[in-house]
Design a protein around this motif. Structure first.
Motif, PDB file in Angstrom:
ATOM      1  N   LEU A   1     -77.645  12.825  96.391  1.00  0.00           N
ATOM      2  CA  LEU A   1     -78.205  12.756  95.045  1.00  0.00           C
ATOM      3  C   LEU A   1     -79.669  12.415  95.125  1.00  0.00           C
ATOM      4  O   LEU A   1     -80.149  11.918  96.146  1.00  0.00           O
ATOM      5  CB  LEU A   1     -77.448  11.750  94.174  1.00  0.00           C
ATOM      6  CG  LEU A   1     -77.350  10.296  94.619  1.00  0.00           C
ATOM      7  CD1 LEU A   1     -78.594   9.496  94.246  1.00  0.00           C
ATOM      8  CD2 LEU A   1     -76.135   9.647  93.985  1.00  0.00           C
ATOM      9  N   ASP A   2     -80.383  12.708  94.064  1.00  0.00           N
ATOM     10  CA  ASP A   2     -81.778  12.310  93.916  1.00  0.00           C
ATOM     11  C   ASP A   2     -81.815  11.249  92.840  1.00  0.00           C
ATOM     12  O   ASP A   2     -81.621  11.548  91.655  1.00  0.00           O
ATOM     13  CB  ASP A   2     -82.657  13.500  93.526  1.00  0.00           C
ATOM     14  CG  ASP A   2     -82.804  14.507  94.650  1.00  0.00           C
ATOM     15  OD1 ASP A   2     -82.930  14.071  95.807  1.00  0.00           O
ATOM     16  OD2 ASP A   2     -82.782  15.718  94.375  1.00  0.00           O
ATOM     17  N   SER A   3     -82.057  10.016  93.239  1.00  0.00           N
ATOM     18  CA  SER A   3     -82.059   8.899  92.302  1.00  0.00           C
ATOM     19  C   SER A   3     -83.422   8.722  91.656  1.00  0.00           C
ATOM     20  O   SER A   3     -84.455   8.899  92.305  1.00  0.00           O
ATOM     21  CB  SER A   3     -81.695   7.609  93.052  1.00  0.00           C
ATOM     22  OG  SER A   3     -81.819   6.488  92.213  1.00  0.00           O
ATOM     23  N   THR A   4     -83.412   8.329  90.394  1.00  0.00           N
ATOM     24  CA  THR A   4     -84.657   7.852  89.799  1.00  0.00           C
ATOM     25  C   THR A   4     -85.013   6.559  90.525  1.00  0.00           C
ATOM     26  O   THR A   4     -84.155   5.903  91.136  1.00  0.00           O
ATOM     27  CB  THR A   4     -84.501   7.592  88.295  1.00  0.00           C
ATOM     28  OG1 THR A   4     -83.418   6.688  88.084  1.00  0.00           O
ATOM     29  CG2 THR A   4     -84.278   8.893  87.531  1.00  0.00           C
ATOM     30  N   LEU A   5     -86.270   6.178  90.461  1.00  0.00           N
ATOM     31  CA  LEU A   5     -86.722   4.976  91.171  1.00  0.00           C
ATOM     32  C   LEU A   5     -85.955   3.739  90.710  1.00  0.00           C
ATOM     33  O   LEU A   5     -85.590   2.884  91.518  1.00  0.00           O
ATOM     34  CB  LEU A   5     -88.221   4.783  90.975  1.00  0.00           C
ATOM     35  CG  LEU A   5     -89.111   5.930  91.477  1.00  0.00           C
ATOM     36  CD1 LEU A   5     -90.571   5.637  91.158  1.00  0.00           C
ATOM     37  CD2 LEU A   5     -88.901   6.200  92.949  1.00  0.00           C
ATOM     38  N   ASN A   6     -85.686   3.639  89.427  1.00  0.00           N
ATOM     39  CA  ASN A   6     -85.017   2.463  88.873  1.00  0.00           C
ATOM     40  C   ASN A   6     -83.523   2.416  89.184  1.00  0.00           C
ATOM     41  O   ASN A   6     -82.921   1.348  89.176  1.00  0.00           O
ATOM     42  CB  ASN A   6     -85.225   2.392  87.360  1.00  0.00           C
ATOM     43  CG  ASN A   6     -84.784   3.670  86.681  1.00  0.00           C
ATOM     44  OD1 ASN A   6     -85.446   4.692  86.826  1.00  0.00           O
ATOM     45  ND2 ASN A   6     -83.681   3.636  85.968  1.00  0.00           N
ATOM     46  N   ALA A   7     -82.883   3.560  89.457  1.00  0.00           N
ATOM     47  CA  ALA A   7     -81.432   3.601  89.676  1.00  0.00           C
ATOM     48  C   ALA A   7     -81.019   3.456  91.134  1.00  0.00           C
ATOM     49  O   ALA A   7     -79.835   3.284  91.423  1.00  0.00           O
ATOM     50  CB  ALA A   7     -80.854   4.889  89.103  1.00  0.00           C
ATOM     51  N   ALA A   8     -81.967   3.500  92.064  1.00  0.00           N
ATOM     52  CA  ALA A   8     -81.619   3.428  93.491  1.00  0.00           C
ATOM     53  C   ALA A   8     -80.783   2.189  93.832  1.00  0.00           C
ATOM     54  O   ALA A   8     -79.804   2.319  94.594  1.00  0.00           O
ATOM     55  CB  ALA A   8     -82.871   3.514  94.350  1.00  0.00           C
ATOM     56  N   PRO A   9     -81.069   0.995  93.305  1.00  0.00           N
ATOM     57  CA  PRO A   9     -80.217  -0.159  93.625  1.00  0.00           C
ATOM     58  C   PRO A   9     -78.758   0.033  93.179  1.00  0.00           C
ATOM     59  O   PRO A   9     -77.832  -0.413  93.877  1.00  0.00           O
ATOM     60  CB  PRO A   9     -80.877  -1.320  92.873  1.00  0.00           C
ATOM     61  CG  PRO A   9     -82.317  -0.913  92.758  1.00  0.00           C
ATOM     62  CD  PRO A   9     -82.269   0.590  92.552  1.00  0.00           C
ATOM     63  N   PHE A  10     -78.538   0.689  92.058  1.00  0.00           N
ATOM     64  CA  PHE A  10     -77.183   0.983  91.585  1.00  0.00           C
ATOM     65  C   PHE A  10     -76.445   1.830  92.615  1.00  0.00           C
ATOM     66  O   PHE A  10     -75.312   1.536  92.994  1.00  0.00           O
ATOM     67  CB  PHE A  10     -77.259   1.700  90.231  1.00  0.00           C
ATOM     68  CG  PHE A  10     -75.971   2.336  89.788  1.00  0.00           C
ATOM     69  CD1 PHE A  10     -74.935   1.565  89.275  1.00  0.00           C
ATOM     70  CD2 PHE A  10     -75.796   3.714  89.864  1.00  0.00           C
ATOM     71  CE1 PHE A  10     -73.742   2.157  88.861  1.00  0.00           C
ATOM     72  CE2 PHE A  10     -74.611   4.315  89.456  1.00  0.00           C
ATOM     73  CZ  PHE A  10     -73.586   3.530  88.954  1.00  0.00           C
ATOM     74  N   TYR A  11     -77.090   2.895  93.080  1.00  0.00           N
ATOM     75  CA  TYR A  11     -76.444   3.783  94.050  1.00  0.00           C
ATOM     76  C   TYR A  11     -76.247   3.093  95.402  1.00  0.00           C
ATOM     77  O   TYR A  11     -75.223   3.305  96.054  1.00  0.00           O
ATOM     78  CB  TYR A  11     -77.233   5.083  94.193  1.00  0.00           C
ATOM     79  CG  TYR A  11     -77.221   5.905  92.932  1.00  0.00           C
ATOM     80  CD1 TYR A  11     -76.035   6.403  92.412  1.00  0.00           C
ATOM     81  CD2 TYR A  11     -78.400   6.178  92.240  1.00  0.00           C
ATOM     82  CE1 TYR A  11     -76.014   7.149  91.239  1.00  0.00           C
ATOM     83  CE2 TYR A  11     -78.386   6.926  91.075  1.00  0.00           C
ATOM     84  CZ  TYR A  11     -77.194   7.404  90.579  1.00  0.00           C
ATOM     85  OH  TYR A  11     -77.172   8.138  89.423  1.00  0.00           O
ATOM     86  N   ARG A  12     -77.197   2.267  95.806  1.00  0.00           N
ATOM     87  CA  ARG A  12     -77.021   1.516  97.062  1.00  0.00           C
ATOM     88  C   ARG A  12     -75.802   0.609  96.976  1.00  0.00           C
ATOM     89  O   ARG A  12     -75.052   0.470  97.945  1.00  0.00           O
ATOM     90  CB  ARG A  12     -78.266   0.701  97.379  1.00  0.00           C
ATOM     91  CG  ARG A  12     -79.400   1.532  97.910  1.00  0.00           C
ATOM     92  CD  ARG A  12     -80.582   0.679  98.390  1.00  0.00           C
ATOM     93  NE  ARG A  12     -81.739   1.534  98.533  1.00  0.00           N
ATOM     94  CZ  ARG A  12     -82.753   1.600  97.665  1.00  0.00           C
ATOM     95  NH1 ARG A  12     -82.783   0.807  96.613  1.00  0.00           N
ATOM     96  NH2 ARG A  12     -83.747   2.435  97.866  1.00  0.00           N
ATOM     97  N   ALA A  13     -75.579  -0.002  95.835  1.00  0.00           N
ATOM     98  CA  ALA A  13     -74.408  -0.874  95.652  1.00  0.00           C
ATOM     99  C   ALA A  13     -73.106  -0.089  95.770  1.00  0.00           C
ATOM    100  O   ALA A  13     -72.056  -0.671  96.063  1.00  0.00           O
ATOM    101  CB  ALA A  13     -74.482  -1.578  94.297  1.00  0.00           C
TER     102      ALA A  13
END
Length: 165
Positions: free
Chosen positions: A123-135
């Motif tokens: 996926l290509d995450s927005t800068l602000n959503a990357a922590p959500f996807y890392r979790a």
């Protein structure tokens, strides 16, 4: 229309239908404008989310989207390309955020990916959503350029998740 007590609402995930396109477009706009404002300039967000749902967007919703619904109201969206393992269009309306809908959509898409024999999700995450996807087990830290179908170029974080078993 939003239920009176969205905190208490249960949600279900189903295949989207064409009639969900306008709601999906509005959810996308509301989520981006609410959550991405600290990471991107407002004019970029307006360019990304402005206008109305096109026929091509409605086609994509009908063909590839899943929606999370709360009392028959579309509250979130998501999709996966089973050929590439690419996840996209993960958006939750701000009224329904922080209730597990985004994480449940991701888990649902991951389950579908496994059932289709995929070994990796992207996926290509927005800068602000990357922590959500890392979790959720995704990896990726490099900032790259995302080129939207509408011709917009913006920073993103390409991420991957290996699927085991």
């Amino acid at each position: 229309m939003v239920p009176k007590n969205p905190e208490a609402a249960r949600f279900t995930i189903r295949k989207a239908v064409r009639a969900d396109a306008d709601a999906a477009w509005e959810i996308r706009r509301a989520a981006v404008m609410s959550e991405c404002a600290s990471a991107y300039p407002l004019d970029q967000l307006e360019q990304w989310t402005g206008g109305t749902a096109s026929r091509a967007f409605a086609d994509a919703v009908e063909e590839r989207f899943l929606v999370a619904t709360v009392d028959e109201h579309v509250a979130g969206t998501g999709m996966i390309d089973f050929e590439t393992g690419k996840i996209d269009a993960i958006f939750v309306h701000p009224v329904y955020m922080k209730r597990g809908i985004g994480a449940a959509m991701m888990l649902h898409l991951e389950t579908l990916a496994r059932s289709h024999g995929l070994q990796e999700l992207k996926l290509d995450s927005t800068l602000n959503a990357a922590p959500f996807y890392r979790a959720l087990g995704f990896e990726g830290d490099e900032i790259a350029q995302y080129h939207s179908p509408r011709g917009l170029t913006m920073d993103c974080v390409p991420m991957t998740k290996r699927l085991h078993g």
